[in-house]
Design a protein around this motif. Structure first.
Motif, PDB file in Angstrom:
ATOM      1  N   SER A 189      47.276  30.967  42.866  1.00 35.69           N
ATOM      2  CA  SER A 189      48.061  30.943  44.110  1.00 35.69           C
ATOM      3  C   SER A 189      49.532  30.692  43.821  1.00 35.69           C
ATOM      4  O   SER A 189      50.410  31.190  44.539  1.00 35.69           O
ATOM      5  N   GLU A 190      49.812  29.937  42.773  1.00 30.26           N
ATOM      6  CA  GLU A 190      51.198  29.690  42.382  1.00 30.26           C
ATOM      7  C   GLU A 190      51.773  30.856  41.598  1.00 30.26           C
ATOM      8  O   GLU A 190      52.971  31.165  41.724  1.00 30.26           O
ATOM      9  N   MET A 191      50.950  31.503  40.789  1.00 26.35           N
ATOM     10  CA  MET A 191      51.456  32.561  39.908  1.00 26.35           C
ATOM     11  C   MET A 191      51.639  33.896  40.620  1.00 26.35           C
ATOM     12  O   MET A 191      52.589  34.642  40.309  1.00 26.35           O
ATOM     13  N   ILE A 192      50.776  34.236  41.542  1.00 26.01           N
ATOM     14  CA  ILE A 192      50.852  35.545  42.207  1.00 26.01           C
ATOM     15  C   ILE A 192      52.233  35.801  42.814  1.00 26.01           C
ATOM     16  O   ILE A 192      52.826  36.871  42.582  1.00 26.01           O
ATOM     17  N   PRO A 193      52.809  34.866  43.574  1.00 28.39           N
ATOM     18  CA  PRO A 193      54.162  35.129  44.107  1.00 28.39           C
ATOM     19  C   PRO A 193      55.221  35.271  43.021  1.00 28.39           C
ATOM     20  O   PRO A 193      56.174  36.047  43.191  1.00 28.39           O
ATOM     21  N   LEU A 194      55.069  34.551  41.905  1.00 29.30           N
ATOM     22  CA  LEU A 194      56.034  34.666  40.807  1.00 29.30           C
ATOM     23  C   LEU A 194      55.975  36.057  40.176  1.00 29.30           C
ATOM     24  O   LEU A 194      57.016  36.641  39.842  1.00 29.30           O
ATOM     25  N   VAL A 195      54.767  36.566  39.999  1.00 31.92           N
ATOM     26  CA  VAL A 195      54.592  37.911  39.447  1.00 31.92           C
ATOM     27  C   VAL A 195      55.263  38.940  40.362  1.00 31.92           C
ATOM     28  O   VAL A 195      56.009  39.815  39.894  1.00 31.92           O
ATOM     29  N   ALA A 196      55.025  38.809  41.646  1.00 30.12           N
ATOM     30  CA  ALA A 196      55.601  39.753  42.599  1.00 30.12           C
ATOM     31  C   ALA A 196      57.122  39.651  42.646  1.00 30.12           C
ATOM     32  O   ALA A 196      57.828  40.670  42.676  1.00 30.12           O
ATOM     33  N   LYS A 197      57.635  38.434  42.637  1.00 29.90           N
ATOM     34  CA  LYS A 197      59.085  38.233  42.697  1.00 29.90           C
ATOM     35  C   LYS A 197      59.784  38.865  41.500  1.00 29.90           C
ATOM     36  O   LYS A 197      60.905  39.373  41.621  1.00 29.90           O
ATOM     37  N   ALA A 198      59.128  38.825  40.342  1.00 29.73           N
ATOM     38  CA  ALA A 198      59.702  39.410  39.128  1.00 29.73           C
ATOM     39  C   ALA A 198      59.574  40.928  39.099  1.00 29.73           C
ATOM     40  O   ALA A 198      60.109  41.581  38.192  1.00 29.73           O
ATOM     41  N   GLY A 199      58.850  41.487  40.046  1.00 30.87           N
ATOM     42  CA  GLY A 199      58.699  42.942  40.112  1.00 30.87           C
ATOM     43  C   GLY A 199      57.526  43.476  39.319  1.00 30.87           C
ATOM     44  O   GLY A 199      57.466  44.673  39.022  1.00 30.87           O
ATOM     45  N   TYR A 200      56.558  42.607  39.008  1.00 28.69           N
ATOM     46  CA  TYR A 200      55.402  43.011  38.220  1.00 28.69           C
ATOM     47  C   TYR A 200      54.167  43.149  39.105  1.00 28.69           C
ATOM     48  O   TYR A 200      54.186  42.824  40.291  1.00 28.69           O
ATOM     49  N   LYS A 201      53.089  43.605  38.504  1.00 28.37           N
ATOM     50  CA  LYS A 201      51.918  43.954  39.328  1.00 28.37           C
ATOM     51  C   LYS A 201      50.616  43.362  38.825  1.00 28.37           C
ATOM     52  O   LYS A 201      49.784  42.933  39.626  1.00 28.37           O
ATOM     53  N   ASN A 202      50.377  43.354  37.525  1.00 31.19           N
ATOM     54  CA  ASN A 202      49.067  42.966  36.980  1.00 31.19           C
ATOM     55  C   ASN A 202      49.069  41.536  36.457  1.00 31.19           C
ATOM     56  O   ASN A 202      49.958  41.147  35.701  1.00 31.19           O
ATOM     57  N   LEU A 203      48.027  40.781  36.819  1.00 32.79           N
ATOM     58  CA  LEU A 203      47.864  39.400  36.375  1.00 32.79           C
ATOM     59  C   LEU A 203      46.437  39.232  35.854  1.00 32.79           C
ATOM     60  O   LEU A 203      45.473  39.456  36.589  1.00 32.79           O
ATOM     61  N   ILE A 204      46.309  38.836  34.606  1.00 31.30           N
ATOM     62  CA  ILE A 204      45.004  38.813  33.961  1.00 31.30           C
ATOM     63  C   ILE A 204      44.148  37.637  34.411  1.00 31.30           C
ATOM     64  O   ILE A 204      44.666  36.565  34.763  1.00 31.30           O
ATOM     65  N   CYS A 205      42.822  37.850  34.397  1.00 31.26           N
ATOM     66  CA  CYS A 205      41.873  36.774  34.674  1.00 31.26           C
ATOM     67  C   CYS A 205      40.604  37.024  33.861  1.00 31.26           C
ATOM     68  O   CYS A 205      40.423  38.097  33.281  1.00 31.26           O
ATOM     69  N   PHE A 206      39.714  36.014  33.830  1.00 30.71           N
ATOM     70  CA  PHE A 206      38.526  36.097  32.992  1.00 30.71           C
ATOM     71  C   PHE A 206      37.289  35.575  33.727  1.00 30.71           C
ATOM     72  O   PHE A 206      37.388  34.687  34.579  1.00 30.71           O
ATOM     73  N   SER A 207      36.143  36.120  33.344  1.00 33.06           N
ATOM     74  CA  SER A 207      34.885  35.644  33.922  1.00 33.06           C
ATOM     75  C   SER A 207      34.539  34.264  33.415  1.00 33.06           C
ATOM     76  O   SER A 207      34.019  33.423  34.145  1.00 33.06           O
ATOM     77  N   GLY A 208      34.802  34.017  32.126  1.00 35.35           N
ATOM     78  CA  GLY A 208      34.349  32.798  31.476  1.00 35.35           C
ATOM     79  C   GLY A 208      33.011  33.012  30.789  1.00 35.35           C
ATOM     80  O   GLY A 208      32.381  34.071  30.916  1.00 35.35           O
ATOM     81  N   ASN A 209      32.574  32.028  30.047  1.00 30.55           N
ATOM     82  CA  ASN A 209      31.302  32.107  29.332  1.00 30.55           C
ATOM     83  C   ASN A 209      30.120  31.919  30.271  1.00 30.55           C
ATOM     84  O   ASN A 209      30.216  31.245  31.296  1.00 30.55           O
ATOM     85  N   ARG A 210      28.982  32.503  29.883  1.00 28.91           N
ATOM     86  CA  ARG A 210      27.776  32.413  30.704  1.00 28.91           C
ATOM     87  C   ARG A 210      27.280  30.976  30.866  1.00 28.91           C
ATOM     88  O   ARG A 210      26.968  30.539  31.959  1.00 28.91           O
ATOM     89  N   ARG A 211      27.172  30.294  29.741  1.00 29.93           N
ATOM     90  CA  ARG A 211      26.601  28.934  29.730  1.00 29.93           C
ATOM     91  C   ARG A 211      25.262  28.896  30.468  1.00 29.93           C
ATOM     92  O   ARG A 211      24.979  28.005  31.274  1.00 29.93           O
ATOM     93  N   GLY A 212      24.424  29.901  30.195  1.00 28.87           N
ATOM     94  CA  GLY A 212      23.079  29.950  30.761  1.00 28.87           C
ATOM     95  C   GLY A 212      22.975  30.619  32.115  1.00 28.87           C
ATOM     96  O   GLY A 212      21.857  30.802  32.632  1.00 28.87           O
ATOM     97  N   LYS A 213      24.080  31.023  32.723  1.00 28.51           N
ATOM     98  CA  LYS A 213      24.035  31.648  34.048  1.00 28.51           C
ATOM     99  C   LYS A 213      23.550  33.092  33.953  1.00 28.51           C
ATOM    100  O   LYS A 213      23.986  33.832  33.065  1.00 28.51           O
ATOM    101  N   ASP A 214      22.679  33.489  34.861  1.00 35.61           N
ATOM    102  CA  ASP A 214      22.246  34.885  34.893  1.00 35.61           C
ATOM    103  C   ASP A 214      23.336  35.732  35.560  1.00 35.61           C
ATOM    104  O   ASP A 214      24.325  35.213  36.081  1.00 35.61           O
ATOM    105  N   ASP A 215      23.161  37.051  35.524  1.00 32.53           N
ATOM    106  CA  ASP A 215      24.185  37.949  36.059  1.00 32.53           C
ATOM    107  C   ASP A 215      24.452  37.687  37.538  1.00 32.53           C
ATOM    108  O   ASP A 215      25.614  37.674  37.971  1.00 32.53           O
ATOM    109  N   GLU A 216      23.397  37.513  38.302  1.00 32.36           N
ATOM    110  CA  GLU A 216      23.560  37.331  39.741  1.00 32.36           C
ATOM    111  C   GLU A 216      24.409  36.104  40.058  1.00 32.36           C
ATOM    112  O   GLU A 216      25.307  36.153  40.906  1.00 32.36           O
ATOM    113  N   THR A 217      24.145  35.016  39.367  1.00 33.67           N
ATOM    114  CA  THR A 217      24.933  33.801  39.584  1.00 33.67           C
ATOM    115  C   THR A 217      26.386  34.026  39.174  1.00 33.67           C
ATOM    116  O   THR A 217      27.318  33.604  39.876  1.00 33.67           O
ATOM    117  N   GLY A 218      26.574  34.699  38.049  1.00 39.88           N
ATOM    118  CA  GLY A 218      27.933  34.989  37.593  1.00 39.88           C
ATOM    119  C   GLY A 218      28.700  35.852  38.576  1.00 39.88           C
ATOM    120  O   GLY A 218      29.867  35.576  38.888  1.00 39.88           O
TER     121      GLY A 218
END
Length: 296
Positions: free
Chosen positions: A122-151
């Motif tokens: 929430s803090e980074m999205i406006p900064l990315v836009a203000k700088a004139g950029y578009k893409n901001l990376i994110c990750f799922s994280g490790n499974r740690r035993g979670k099945d696909d549906e939970t993930g």
């Protein structure tokens, strides 16, 4: 009357006899400099080239920017707000921003991290836009035993809380596909089908995938068909030689010119970022060769 030469032919003719064309069939930097010609002017312009900063962490950013600019690279991947002014100084774009993620293993698939992630993004999205950029990376994280549906459910729940803000600022949250076989053991978003299903559940054009060619060759293969079938969910590409994540030349198993042609055939207008670890002591020479390989 002789037919008018195209630009590339004219340059080669102009430099004939000056050892401009070496054994590799490319124009030498010395000859280009002597003729006051930029290497970037020789690129075809079909691929928007970028390069991942972390692969050249031992090179000062200013030096990487200057070299990248000269060889026709238009952007640098995986830099945050503190480094954006350096890119701007060299007229380079930030094609894939970072800095909101916790790390690669603690991601949106675990509700325990949602409060932190939502605050960060929430803090980074406006900064990315203000700088004139578009893409901001994110990750799922490790499974740690979670099945696909939970993930899927956990990721969708967290990401949906950010979509209104992302849509308002026209920023795309981009989840990277990472192999779980070699480099990122237990990563949950490790196949294109997993990421596509998540994108369908999030249901916003402001959530897309980063298709890392290296990672997906390891975990699923069939790269060109996968790109053709799922390109509408992909907004960015990374390269890397398989095996080893080194140069993308003929020392590895992927044929990148065909992959680039397949990407272009989908109508893609975004960036392709080099994300390999050079084995050549002259890292800029390896990067330059990779750009030439992908410049279809």
């Amino acid at each position: 009357m002789a037919m008018k030469q195209n630009r590339r032919s004219a340059i080669k003719s102009m430099l004939a006899g000056t050892a401009a064309i070496g054994a590799s069939g490319t124009l030498s930097s010395f000859a280009l400099a002597s003729a006051n010609i930029s290497e970037s002017s020789l690129l075809k312009g079909n691929i928007n080239h970028s390069v991942c900063r972390w692969c050249y962490a031992d090179i000062p950013l200013e030096q990487l920017c200057a070299a990248s600019k000269n060889m026709g690279i238009k952007a640098i991947d995986l830099v945050g707000p503190k480094e954006w002014p350096v890119l701007q100084q060299y007229g380079l774009y930030s094609a894939m921003c970072n800095g909101a993620e916790i790390n690669l293993v603690d991601g949106f698939n675990d509700k325990a991290f949602h409060d932190t992630l939502i605050k960060n993004y929430s803090e980074m999205i406006p900064l990315v836009a203000k700088a004139g950029y578009k893409n901001l990376i994110c990750f799922s994280g490790n499974r740690r035993g979670k099945d696909d549906e939970t993930g899927w459910n956990n990721c969708a729940e967290g990401l949906k809380k950010l979509m209104a803000l992302a849509e308002k600022h026209q920023v795309i949250l981009v989840m990277e596909l990472l192999n779980s076989k070699i480099n990122h053991k237990d990563n949950q978003c490790d196949k294109t089908s997993w990421g596509v299903e998540l994108a369908k559940r999030v249901g916003s054009e402001n959530f897309k995938l980063l298709y890392d060619i290296y990672h997906m060759q390891i975990d699923e293969g069939d790269v060109i068909r996968t790109i053709r079938d799922n390109h509408q969910y992909i907004t960015h590409y990374h390269t890397g030689g398989v095996p080893g994540r080194n140069e993308i030349d003929d020392t590895q198993e992927l044929y990148y010119p065909a992959i680039m042609q397949a990407i272009l055939a989908t109508g893609y207008k975004g960036f392709v970022a080099q994300e390999f670890l050079p084995t050549n002591p002259d890292k800029m020479a390896s990067l330059k060769k990779a750009i030439q390989i992908c410049d279809v």
